[in-house]
Motif scaffolding. Sequence first.
Motif, PDB file in Angstrom:
ATOM      1  N   LYS A 111      77.925  82.785   5.082  1.00  0.00           N
ATOM      2  CA  LYS A 111      76.679  82.055   4.900  1.00  0.00           C
ATOM      3  C   LYS A 111      75.818  82.132   6.163  1.00  0.00           C
ATOM      4  O   LYS A 111      74.582  82.239   6.088  1.00  0.00           O
ATOM      5  CB  LYS A 111      76.993  80.596   4.562  1.00  0.00           C
ATOM      6  CG  LYS A 111      75.760  79.747   4.330  1.00  0.00           C
ATOM      7  CD  LYS A 111      76.148  78.319   3.971  1.00  0.00           C
ATOM      8  CE  LYS A 111      74.894  77.454   3.756  1.00  0.00           C
ATOM      9  NZ  LYS A 111      75.256  76.045   3.442  1.00  0.00           N
ATOM     10  N   HIS A 112      76.456  82.106   7.334  1.00  0.00           N
ATOM     11  CA  HIS A 112      75.738  82.126   8.617  1.00  0.00           C
ATOM     12  C   HIS A 112      74.929  83.411   8.798  1.00  0.00           C
ATOM     13  O   HIS A 112      73.799  83.383   9.312  1.00  0.00           O
ATOM     14  CB  HIS A 112      76.755  81.966   9.757  1.00  0.00           C
ATOM     15  CG  HIS A 112      76.183  82.168  11.122  1.00  0.00           C
ATOM     16  ND1 HIS A 112      75.308  81.282  11.714  1.00  0.00           N
ATOM     17  CD2 HIS A 112      76.363  83.177  12.029  1.00  0.00           C
ATOM     18  CE1 HIS A 112      74.966  81.717  12.918  1.00  0.00           C
ATOM     19  NE2 HIS A 112      75.594  82.869  13.130  1.00  0.00           N
ATOM     20  N   VAL A 113      75.505  84.550   8.373  1.00  0.00           N
ATOM     21  CA  VAL A 113      74.820  85.837   8.581  1.00  0.00           C
ATOM     22  C   VAL A 113      74.006  86.267   7.368  1.00  0.00           C
ATOM     23  O   VAL A 113      73.397  87.336   7.383  1.00  0.00           O
ATOM     24  CB  VAL A 113      75.852  86.940   8.926  1.00  0.00           C
ATOM     25  CG1 VAL A 113      76.588  86.606  10.201  1.00  0.00           C
ATOM     26  CG2 VAL A 113      76.845  87.151   7.777  1.00  0.00           C
ATOM     27  N   SER A 114      73.974  85.451   6.306  1.00  0.00           N
ATOM     28  CA  SER A 114      73.225  85.808   5.107  1.00  0.00           C
ATOM     29  C   SER A 114      71.739  85.568   5.292  1.00  0.00           C
ATOM     30  O   SER A 114      71.279  85.046   6.319  1.00  0.00           O
ATOM     31  CB  SER A 114      73.744  84.991   3.913  1.00  0.00           C
ATOM     32  OG  SER A 114      73.425  83.620   4.092  1.00  0.00           O
ATOM     33  N   LYS A 115      70.955  85.905   4.289  1.00  0.00           N
ATOM     34  CA  LYS A 115      69.503  85.748   4.340  1.00  0.00           C
ATOM     35  C   LYS A 115      69.101  84.296   4.564  1.00  0.00           C
ATOM     36  O   LYS A 115      68.129  83.999   5.275  1.00  0.00           O
ATOM     37  CB  LYS A 115      68.898  86.277   3.039  1.00  0.00           C
ATOM     38  CG  LYS A 115      67.386  86.084   2.941  1.00  0.00           C
ATOM     39  CD  LYS A 115      66.870  86.522   1.599  1.00  0.00           C
ATOM     40  CE  LYS A 115      65.384  86.203   1.482  1.00  0.00           C
ATOM     41  NZ  LYS A 115      64.854  86.576   0.148  1.00  0.00           N
ATOM     42  N   ASP A 116      69.848  83.368   3.960  1.00  0.00           N
ATOM     43  CA  ASP A 116      69.523  81.947   4.068  1.00  0.00           C
ATOM     44  C   ASP A 116      70.274  81.275   5.210  1.00  0.00           C
ATOM     45  O   ASP A 116      70.263  80.048   5.331  1.00  0.00           O
ATOM     46  CB  ASP A 116      69.861  81.231   2.752  1.00  0.00           C
ATOM     47  CG  ASP A 116      69.065  81.785   1.583  1.00  0.00           C
ATOM     48  OD1 ASP A 116      67.894  82.141   1.796  1.00  0.00           O
ATOM     49  OD2 ASP A 116      69.627  81.862   0.469  1.00  0.00           O
ATOM     50  N   GLY A 117      70.989  82.055   6.063  1.00  0.00           N
ATOM     51  CA  GLY A 117      71.778  81.498   7.145  1.00  0.00           C
ATOM     52  C   GLY A 117      70.962  81.214   8.393  1.00  0.00           C
ATOM     53  O   GLY A 117      69.717  81.282   8.393  1.00  0.00           O
ATOM     54  N   THR A 118      71.683  80.922   9.474  1.00  0.00           N
ATOM     55  CA  THR A 118      71.034  80.523  10.731  1.00  0.00           C
ATOM     56  C   THR A 118      71.098  81.597  11.812  1.00  0.00           C
ATOM     57  O   THR A 118      70.525  81.407  12.882  1.00  0.00           O
ATOM     58  CB  THR A 118      71.699  79.239  11.257  1.00  0.00           C
ATOM     59  OG1 THR A 118      73.107  79.477  11.446  1.00  0.00           O
ATOM     60  CG2 THR A 118      71.511  78.085  10.290  1.00  0.00           C
ATOM     61  N   CYS A 119      71.823  82.699  11.570  1.00  0.00           N
ATOM     62  CA  CYS A 119      71.926  83.741  12.590  1.00  0.00           C
ATOM     63  C   CYS A 119      70.605  84.503  12.699  1.00  0.00           C
ATOM     64  O   CYS A 119      70.070  84.989  11.693  1.00  0.00           O
ATOM     65  CB  CYS A 119      73.062  84.706  12.243  1.00  0.00           C
ATOM     66  SG  CYS A 119      73.282  86.009  13.473  1.00  0.00           S
ATOM     67  N   SER A 120      70.085  84.589  13.935  1.00  0.00           N
ATOM     68  CA  SER A 120      68.789  85.250  14.154  1.00  0.00           C
ATOM     69  C   SER A 120      68.923  86.755  14.354  1.00  0.00           C
ATOM     70  O   SER A 120      67.918  87.468  14.352  1.00  0.00           O
ATOM     71  CB  SER A 120      68.093  84.640  15.380  1.00  0.00           C
ATOM     72  OG  SER A 120      67.886  83.252  15.202  1.00  0.00           O
ATOM     73  N   TYR A 121      70.140  87.244  14.548  1.00  0.00           N
ATOM     74  CA  TYR A 121      70.321  88.656  14.907  1.00  0.00           C
ATOM     75  C   TYR A 121      71.100  89.463  13.856  1.00  0.00           C
ATOM     76  O   TYR A 121      71.350  90.643  14.054  1.00  0.00           O
ATOM     77  CB  TYR A 121      71.043  88.770  16.248  1.00  0.00           C
ATOM     78  CG  TYR A 121      70.300  88.101  17.381  1.00  0.00           C
ATOM     79  CD1 TYR A 121      69.270  88.768  18.047  1.00  0.00           C
ATOM     80  CD2 TYR A 121      70.617  86.819  17.778  1.00  0.00           C
ATOM     81  CE1 TYR A 121      68.572  88.149  19.073  1.00  0.00           C
ATOM     82  CE2 TYR A 121      69.928  86.195  18.816  1.00  0.00           C
ATOM     83  CZ  TYR A 121      68.902  86.857  19.463  1.00  0.00           C
ATOM     84  OH  TYR A 121      68.215  86.243  20.476  1.00  0.00           O
ATOM     85  N   SER A 122      71.497  88.844  12.766  1.00  0.00           N
ATOM     86  CA  SER A 122      72.253  89.575  11.750  1.00  0.00           C
ATOM     87  C   SER A 122      71.364  90.598  11.058  1.00  0.00           C
ATOM     88  O   SER A 122      70.145  90.425  10.944  1.00  0.00           O
ATOM     89  CB  SER A 122      72.828  88.608  10.709  1.00  0.00           C
ATOM     90  OG  SER A 122      71.777  87.888  10.071  1.00  0.00           O
ATOM     91  N   SER A 123      71.966  91.697  10.591  1.00  0.00           N
ATOM     92  CA  SER A 123      71.226  92.765   9.915  1.00  0.00           C
ATOM     93  C   SER A 123      71.024  92.391   8.459  1.00  0.00           C
ATOM     94  O   SER A 123      71.999  92.185   7.720  1.00  0.00           O
ATOM     95  CB  SER A 123      71.987  94.086  10.035  1.00  0.00           C
ATOM     96  OG  SER A 123      72.074  94.483  11.399  1.00  0.00           O
ATOM     97  N   LEU A 124      69.781  92.314   8.038  1.00  0.00           N
ATOM     98  CA  LEU A 124      69.441  91.932   6.669  1.00  0.00           C
ATOM     99  C   LEU A 124      68.669  93.057   6.006  1.00  0.00           C
ATOM    100  O   LEU A 124      67.788  93.682   6.620  1.00  0.00           O
ATOM    101  CB  LEU A 124      68.601  90.648   6.665  1.00  0.00           C
ATOM    102  CG  LEU A 124      69.241  89.412   7.319  1.00  0.00           C
ATOM    103  CD1 LEU A 124      68.234  88.279   7.365  1.00  0.00           C
ATOM    104  CD2 LEU A 124      70.487  89.006   6.554  1.00  0.00           C
TER     105      LEU A 124
END
Length: 396
Positions: free
Chosen positions: A181-194
């Motif tokens: 959930k953290h690395v998903s589109k609705d998550g809070t991670c600012s650097y994950s690859s979407l």
Amino acid sequence: MAAGGFDARFVDRLSDRHTCTICLLALREPTVTKCGHLFCNNCVRLLARCGRIVCPVCREEQNESEIYPNNYDKREIMSLKIYCDQQEKGCGWKGELRERETHNETCGYVDVLCYDCEEMVMKKDIENRTKKTCKNRKVECVYCKTTVTFTFLNDHHGKCEMYQVPCEYCKQRVARREMNKHVSKDGTCSYSSLACEFREAGCQFIGNRKALKNHLHYELASHVSLLMKQQSKTKSLLSSTRACLAKRECELENLKLFLTKNITMPVSQPDIFVYEWNITNWSFWCTSDLDNRILSKPFYTGPQGYCLCLRLFPAGFGDFTGSHVSVDVFVHKGDYDDQLPKKQHCKFSFTLIDQQPDAINVVVRREKTVELIPGKYFDATNDFNSRNIEFTILRS
């Protein structure tokens, strides 16, 4: 000697009077002989087991009835000052000999068993060990509150859903079960690859959250173009699919008509159908009751054919009782009887095979043409003139 005097650490040097000359320890339950010498009660009683008592000091022979307890010396000895047995471990207790057992019960330097790891530990350390240092102590996982053995705590952390693990993109520690959930589109991670939400339409953009936001804002026209192309492809595919379904529906209707027309017709029976019936423990059947009979499992003459069942009399039947083996066939109720002729002639060939070592393989063969009538038995063998064999029946 194990049953002798007190093996203790005395503060003052032990006098010779208070020392047993047999075990060389402080007198325990001192007794005096008629010659006036003192010994531990258990030590002098051990001498009596030899049949005669001789004083180890003066060699005078003693009479067991003339040996008496010496309570005066007992009181003196029990009042002697001693150190704790655990002095070398650090215990500084010092007291009278009579207080020794009481002190040992409370001495913190006495070794006791740690029940978690089964190792010996000083009593004063046991509480701290069971709570802080024992490798097999029970601890609570600070993440999921599950109680686990300390030795396996790291293994538990390796699969604990609440354990905090670092995000591969922003390095922030997040509960393992929340990582997706953290690395998903609705998550809070600012650097994950979407991936762009128009990926299915053909957009290949992949970037972090900020870059994706800018991409969606500036590439609106290209996304609309991709959607138009996708819509066109979808219409073409839908038209092709409808045509294919119409063709399959037509084929299905033809198949239904074919099955409706042909399913009620009995399938042609094969010219030859073989049924093998292996009967074991033949000697037992031959020595049992003369009225005994053996039934085979029901079998079909072929697909959608007659259902038959063999009946064998090891001791013969009728006029052949006691001298022959009789076999007949019963036309059993089957699943296809309403589609078959009520009567039908059928040629049977029975083969009797001897399976005993060094025996002739084919013992006898019979052929017979009979009329199949549901629910009726008919003789199919003319009776085999043999009983003491193991055999197989083949129908063809």
